[in-house]
Enzyme design. Structure first.
Site, PDB file in Angstrom:
ATOM      1  N   PHE B 122       0.426  -1.169  13.861  1.00 52.45           N
ATOM      2  CA  PHE B 122       1.280  -0.991  12.269  1.00 52.45           C
ATOM      3  C   PHE B 122       1.383   0.270  12.104  1.00 52.45           C
ATOM      4  O   PHE B 122       0.458   1.176  12.681  1.00 52.45           O
ATOM      5  CB  PHE B 122       0.487  -1.839  11.394  1.00 52.45           C
ATOM      6  CG  PHE B 122       1.293  -3.011  10.733  1.00 52.45           C
ATOM      7  CD1 PHE B 122       1.976  -3.960  11.497  1.00 52.45           C
ATOM      8  CD2 PHE B 122       1.631  -2.850   9.342  1.00 52.45           C
ATOM      9  CE1 PHE B 122       2.671  -5.138  10.795  1.00 52.45           C
ATOM     10  CE2 PHE B 122       2.442  -3.851   8.675  1.00 52.45           C
ATOM     11  CZ  PHE B 122       2.633  -5.100   9.756  1.00 52.45           C
ATOM     12  N   GLN B 235       6.414   1.677  -3.662  1.00 48.52           N
ATOM     13  CA  GLN B 235       6.564   1.692  -2.228  1.00 48.52           C
ATOM     14  C   GLN B 235       8.060   0.940  -2.136  1.00 48.52           C
ATOM     15  O   GLN B 235       8.122  -0.274  -2.517  1.00 48.52           O
ATOM     16  CB  GLN B 235       5.510   1.007  -1.461  1.00 48.52           C
ATOM     17  CG  GLN B 235       5.920   0.904   0.084  1.00 48.52           C
ATOM     18  CD  GLN B 235       4.653   0.677   0.831  1.00 48.52           C
ATOM     19  OE1 GLN B 235       4.318  -0.640   0.909  1.00 48.52           O
ATOM     20  NE2 GLN B 235       3.925   1.630   1.333  1.00 48.52           N
ATOM     21  N   HIS B 237       9.585  -0.632   0.926  1.00 52.59           N
ATOM     22  CA  HIS B 237       9.616  -0.946   2.455  1.00 52.59           C
ATOM     23  C   HIS B 237      10.694  -0.664   3.090  1.00 52.59           C
ATOM     24  O   HIS B 237      11.871  -0.891   2.682  1.00 52.59           O
ATOM     25  CB  HIS B 237       9.181  -2.371   2.290  1.00 52.59           C
ATOM     26  CG  HIS B 237       8.719  -2.905   3.907  1.00 52.59           C
ATOM     27  ND1 HIS B 237       9.380  -2.730   4.856  1.00 52.59           N
ATOM     28  CD2 HIS B 237       7.506  -3.238   4.240  1.00 52.59           C
ATOM     29  CE1 HIS B 237       8.732  -3.234   5.875  1.00 52.59           C
ATOM     30  NE2 HIS B 237       7.479  -3.501   5.491  1.00 52.59           N
ATOM     31  N   LEU B 251      11.920  -9.474   2.771  1.00 48.40           N
ATOM     32  CA  LEU B 251      11.163  -8.591   3.854  1.00 48.40           C
ATOM     33  C   LEU B 251      11.442  -8.810   5.374  1.00 48.40           C
ATOM     34  O   LEU B 251      11.316  -9.989   5.722  1.00 48.40           O
ATOM     35  CB  LEU B 251       9.799  -8.608   3.283  1.00 48.40           C
ATOM     36  CG  LEU B 251       8.770  -7.575   4.133  1.00 48.40           C
ATOM     37  CD1 LEU B 251       9.262  -6.285   3.697  1.00 48.40           C
ATOM     38  CD2 LEU B 251       7.343  -8.128   4.033  1.00 48.40           C
ATOM     39  N   GLU B 254       6.922  -5.164   9.239  1.00 47.06           N
ATOM     40  CA  GLU B 254       6.608  -4.105  10.101  1.00 47.06           C
ATOM     41  C   GLU B 254       6.153  -4.364  11.434  1.00 47.06           C
ATOM     42  O   GLU B 254       6.339  -3.580  12.348  1.00 47.06           O
ATOM     43  CB  GLU B 254       5.430  -3.204   9.222  1.00 47.06           C
ATOM     44  CG  GLU B 254       5.324  -1.882   9.779  1.00 47.06           C
ATOM     45  CD  GLU B 254       4.676  -1.009   8.702  1.00 47.06           C
ATOM     46  OE1 GLU B 254       4.868  -1.225   7.472  1.00 47.06           O
ATOM     47  OE2 GLU B 254       3.765  -0.281   9.264  1.00 47.06           O
ATOM     48  N   ARG B 310       5.329   4.032   5.764  1.00 49.70           N
ATOM     49  CA  ARG B 310       6.579   3.427   5.184  1.00 49.70           C
ATOM     50  C   ARG B 310       7.232   4.510   4.273  1.00 49.70           C
ATOM     51  O   ARG B 310       8.512   4.321   4.286  1.00 49.70           O
ATOM     52  CB  ARG B 310       6.033   2.311   4.333  1.00 49.70           C
ATOM     53  CG  ARG B 310       5.469   1.127   5.245  1.00 49.70           C
ATOM     54  CD  ARG B 310       5.060  -0.082   4.202  1.00 49.70           C
ATOM     55  NE  ARG B 310       4.786  -1.117   5.048  1.00 49.70           N
ATOM     56  CZ  ARG B 310       4.121  -2.216   4.764  1.00 49.70           C
ATOM     57  NH1 ARG B 310       3.860  -2.214   3.368  1.00 49.70           N
ATOM     58  NH2 ARG B 310       3.721  -3.189   5.528  1.00 49.70           N
ATOM     59  N   HIS B 376       8.850  -3.034  -2.762  1.00 49.92           N
ATOM     60  CA  HIS B 376       7.940  -3.787  -2.286  1.00 49.92           C
ATOM     61  C   HIS B 376       6.520  -3.691  -2.864  1.00 49.92           C
ATOM     62  O   HIS B 376       5.864  -4.813  -2.853  1.00 49.92           O
ATOM     63  CB  HIS B 376       7.784  -3.345  -0.577  1.00 49.92           C
ATOM     64  CG  HIS B 376       6.934  -4.111   0.294  1.00 49.92           C
ATOM     65  ND1 HIS B 376       7.191  -5.677   0.151  1.00 49.92           N
ATOM     66  CD2 HIS B 376       5.711  -4.010   1.019  1.00 49.92           C
ATOM     67  CE1 HIS B 376       6.216  -6.132   0.999  1.00 49.92           C
ATOM     68  NE2 HIS B 376       5.509  -5.210   1.458  1.00 49.92           N
ATOM     69  N   ARG B 411       0.852   3.269   0.447  1.00 56.72           N
ATOM     70  CA  ARG B 411      -0.094   2.141   0.905  1.00 56.72           C
ATOM     71  C   ARG B 411       0.261   2.006   2.582  1.00 56.72           C
ATOM     72  O   ARG B 411       1.471   2.008   2.928  1.00 56.72           O
ATOM     73  CB  ARG B 411       0.022   0.973   0.353  1.00 56.72           C
ATOM     74  CG  ARG B 411      -0.539  -0.510   0.941  1.00 56.72           C
ATOM     75  CD  ARG B 411      -0.759  -1.732   0.242  1.00 56.72           C
ATOM     76  NE  ARG B 411       0.602  -2.191   0.215  1.00 56.72           N
ATOM     77  CZ  ARG B 411       0.929  -2.891   1.157  1.00 56.72           C
ATOM     78  NH1 ARG B 411       0.379  -3.069   2.270  1.00 56.72           N
ATOM     79  NH2 ARG B 411       2.197  -3.715   1.033  1.00 56.72           N
TER      80      ARG B 411
END
Lengths: 252, 599
Positions: B122, B235, B237, B251, B254, B310, B376, B411
């Site tokens: 990730f 954030q 995304h 979404l 990732e 991200r 997100h 994050r």
């Protein structure tokens, strides 16, 4: 896209009926989008339960033209031009208001299922499971608890069997525990007596409505029925049990 | 409508039943106190259910080199060092135990060949670290916790929304709430309260967040006198769906990039190579050839820039679209079918396959997806003590997305599910201890409850008035346009003015019908918290005159070392919100050394 006619159930346990509304639509919409537009522009108190609007939480279950479906995963282009779309609440559960029902029966059934009783770990303290041993149970774990299978099941829908029948959602829950490599309980007796698996006569309606395409009947219910038959109705197994006693811990 | 209320009494109440709330409730119950768990929706439907990619934990099953120190370092660097170091330490140290605990409670993660928990790559994680179940890890996690929790003697109050925390002097003594199915009020008396309400994403128009994410916990804490930190860090995304319009924002995990998907613009270029920041240059492949080799040989090659953190990827996509190199519907292309066969994609990413097939008529095993940024996650939240989750108000605890500090300014993917487990458990444990230690009779003031009930019912009796859905919609459009990925002072000031006007209009909201299951009324009640968090986020964004992580200022495009030493703190003052800059906790020398190591 043009306006559509939504025929929506309005009312509560005391009184109610269908009412027609004209709502503008746009390309790519799902039924829940149209319901939201209706709510925002015409009927601000229209009751509908929803959360993720992505087919992952299983909240927005309803009956669309008589078929149990998720409002958020039903595309508007499924319907013919000019077709009236009828939206009704799940029929198997008590009505709260409009499209929202009281699904607490399902939460009560969930509580009756004994939790996992873990086997001892390997010598190094860890647990090992092979992918091929959990593939089938992972399929059951895809369940989003939309309860469409419970709604469509005629044992629940048409007969007053809720106290003695857990329903398809909980048969695959029980199957996932019964087949879990780390669980040590013998659940077959509970599956027969408390969950009422014998009442299911495998019409596969549950499998047909599952939005996650889980093979509820073939991979869950039928293997459980086979285990039940082996344990309770196989004369050889019966004799062995009589002579040796039951080796596994009971489910509850 | 009835202005009276029922009373429920528990030692500890937990507000929110996602991963953090369930884990908190389980831990508090294990300490022998009575626990009430309050869910805004039905049990098992909270936002955690939507998490896809996995739980970050340095189990070392795929890469034995991995350990908590590397995870700690990745988390701090991903957050551009604004993280609370002690939270990042506890998180990295305890995440593996929390994952193994889920397995003992019945969770079935995907397996390695030798039967252990498989881990996937990730963004921002040096090693493949995410325990996962295909692309539906959140579902596995919430169902496991839920099925465990229902056997622990916890009282679950479903479809119940907390409107205000109640206090006796300085101390929290419960909560005022309403039950959705009947529209009735409830007073929960409690010795300790754990907030686990999640985030604020519904303040933006394009979001991956579900209807519950209206900043309730952030607002409840602020109104009760608690500090909020880092509210400017939101954030976006990088990969949400962009078409059709009605699914915009949903979404796209990732995990698509972790499992081999690459980002391309409308010229077919893998544009991420042009956006590698200096900060991550040493550990990122700078040619396509090296990036391609990394998928099969991770020891001798550096990772693809498609898997930068991200914030970096979202800004890059934003820039490509602005430069006219976007996809037909205003995103970019995310292509996994070029590298992976159909069977692999369906096995690893079944929900993505299903989602694109059913909602967008796209077969991702044959064609690329169109994706773009979507709101997100909020890094900011209630300021808490790292070890206990205690807020600055006695008796009030917070865990999960509603708490601030762990993630700093950005994050990393996978660090949310682990956050919920680690700090949910800690907050539940310490709330139970607090409830046991601080007994005594707490007083709930009936006149206060009466006045809260009257205020909640006002929208039914106003003449004329505003439509709650219209105000919500306008707020979302305002935040999207003016407080998005790229911010600037003039736009932020414009947003403050717009929010002020929407607050006035929200005071004139009128709703139809009765109290029972009335979404219009619910939307009207949610507006108060939604407007509060929108204001907090905008004020903090205006204050921080630099760019860092999830906060990018066009007028201050660089990170400023001085700003790297402080949190922006928000707290209630004289009916308004006061801002302060307060220093981060000092980073001990041993950790400084750890972070200074070259990768």
């Amino acid at each position: 896209m043009p306006a559509v006619t939504l025929r929506v159930f309005r009312g509560d346990a005391a009184a109610g009926g269908f009412r027609d509304y004209r709502v503008e639509t746009e390309p790519g919409m799902v039924v829940l989008d149209v319901v939201h537009r209706l709510q925002a522009t015409q009927v601000t108190d229209l009751a509908v339960r929803w959360n993720c609007k992505a087919g992952k939480c299983g909240s927005c279950s309803a009956e669309i033209n008589g078929v149990p479906r998720l409002l958020c995963m039903t595309r508007m282009n499924l319907f013919a031009d000019g077709e009236t779309i009828t939206l009704a609440p799940l029929r198997a559960f008590p009505l709260i208001r409009d499209l929202v029902t009281d699904v607490s029966y399902n939460y009560e059934k969930a509580k009756q299922i004994a939790p996992l009783r873990l086997k001892p770990p390997e010598a190094d303290g860890s647990y090992r499971m092979m992918q091929e041993d959990i593939d089938r149970i992972q399929e059951f774990h895809k369940c989003i608890e939309c309860f469409l299978c419970q709604d469509v099941c005629h044992v629940i829908r048409d007969h007053d069997t809720k106290p003695v029948f857990a329903g398809p959602r909980f048969f695959i829950k029980l199957a996932s525990l019964e087949m879990h490599p780390l669980d040590t309980r013998d659940r077959i007796d509970a599956i027969r007596r408390e969950a009422g698996l014998g009442l299911c006569n495998i019409t596969k309606c549950c499998t047909e409505v599952c939005p996650e395409h889980i093979h509820i009947t073939d991979n869950g219910i039928i293997p459980l029925k086979e285990r039940m038959v082996d344990e309770f109705f196989d004369p050889v197994v019966w004799l062995v049990r009589k002579l040796r006693g039951t080796p596994k811990a009971p489910a509850s | 409508m009835a202005r009276d209320w029922e009373t429920q009494e528990h030692d500890v109440i937990v507000v929110g039943a996602g991963g953090a709330g369930l884990r908190a409730a389980i831990e508090a119950a294990a300490q022998g106190v009575s626990v009430g768990l309050i869910c805004k929706s039905l049990l098992g439907k909270a936002h955690t259910v939507m998490a896809e990619g996995g739980i970050a934990a340095a189990l070392g099953n795929v890469w034995p080199e991995d350990n908590w120190r590397v995870h700690f370092r990745d988390t701090m660097r991903g957050g551009k060092m604004l993280n609370n170091w002690r939270m990042a330490q506890l998180h990295a140290q305890e995440a593996p135990d929390r994952v193994l605990e889920l397995e003992r409670w019945g969770a079935l993660f995907d397996r390695t060949k030798d039967g252990r928990i498989l881990q996937r790559d990730f963004g921002g994680h040096r090693y493949a670290r995410l325990a996962h179940v295909g692309d539906r890890t959140g579902l596995e996690m919430i169902r496991t916790l839920q099925d465990h929790a229902i056997h622990q003697g916890i009282d679950v109050h479903m479809e119940t929304t907390v409107l205000r925390l109640l206090k006796d002097g300085d101390r929290v003594c419960g909560a005022f709430a309403y039950r959705r199915d009947r529209g009735d009020f409830v007073v929960f008396r409690a010795k300790a309260v754990v907030l686990a309400t999640g985030g604020i994403g519904k303040a933006w128009a394009i979001t991956s967040n579900s209807w519950e994410y209206t900043g309730d916990g952030h607002s409840l804490a602020l109104w009760a006198g608690a500090d909020l930190i880092d509210m400017e860090f939101v954030q976006f995304h990088p990969t949400g769906m962009v078409w059709p319009p009605s699914v915009r924002g949903i979404l796209v995990t990732e995990g698509v990039r972790g499992d081999g998907g690459t980002l391309k613009n409308n010229l077919g270029e893998r544009f991420m190579f042009r956006y590698i920041p200096e900060y991550f240059r040493a550990e990122t492949a700078d040619t396509e050839a090296e990036a391609d080799r990394w998928y099969t040989d991770k020891t001798n090659n550096r990772r693809t820039p498609d898997l930068l953190p991200r914030d970096e990827v979202a800004r890059a996509i934003n820039a490509e679209v602005k430069a006219g190199r976007g996809s037909p519907h205003g995103g970019v292309f995310l292509d996994i079918c070029a590298r992976r066969p159909a069977d692999y994609i369906k096995k690893r990413l079944p929900s993505m396959y299903h989602q694109f097939k059913e909602l967008a008529d796209v077969d991702i095993t044959k064609d690329p997806m169109e994706v773009g940024p979507t709101c997100h996650y909020v890094m900011g939240g209630v300021r808490v003590d790292a070890d206990s989750g205690a807020s600055t108000v006695p008796g009030l605890f917070a865990a999960g997305e509603v708490a601030g500090g762990l993630h700093g300014s950005n994050r990393l993917g996978g660090n949310s599910l682990s956050d919920l487990l680690v700090f949910g458990r800690r907050a539940g444990f310490h709330a139970a201890l607090y409830a046991k230690d601080r007994g005594g009779q707490l007083r709930v003031e009936p006149r206060e409850v009466e006045s809260l009930a009257r205020e909640a019912l006002e929208p039914f009796s106003r003449a004329g008035g505003e439509n709650p859905y219209a105000i919500q919609h306008e707020l979302q459009e305002t935040m999207q346009r003016l407080v998005g990925i790229i911010r600037t002072e003039s736009e932020l000031r414009e947003a403050i003015g717009a929010i002020e006007r929407l607050k006035e209009r929200a005071g004139r909201v009128r709703v139809e019908g009765e109290g029972a299951y009335n979404p219009g009324w619910h939307t009207a009640l949610d507006l108060r918290s939604l407007l509060t968090v929108a204001e907090c986020s905008t004020l903090a964004a205006l204050e921080r005159r630099e760019s860092r992580g999830g906060h990018t200022r066009e007028d201050y495009p660089k990170a400023d070392p001085e700003w790297g030493k402080v949190n922006v703190v928000l707290r209630r003052k004289d009916g308004g919100i006061a801002l302060a800059r307060e220093p981060l906790p000092d980073l001990p020398a041993e950790f400084q050394k750890l972070l200074g190591e070259p990768s």
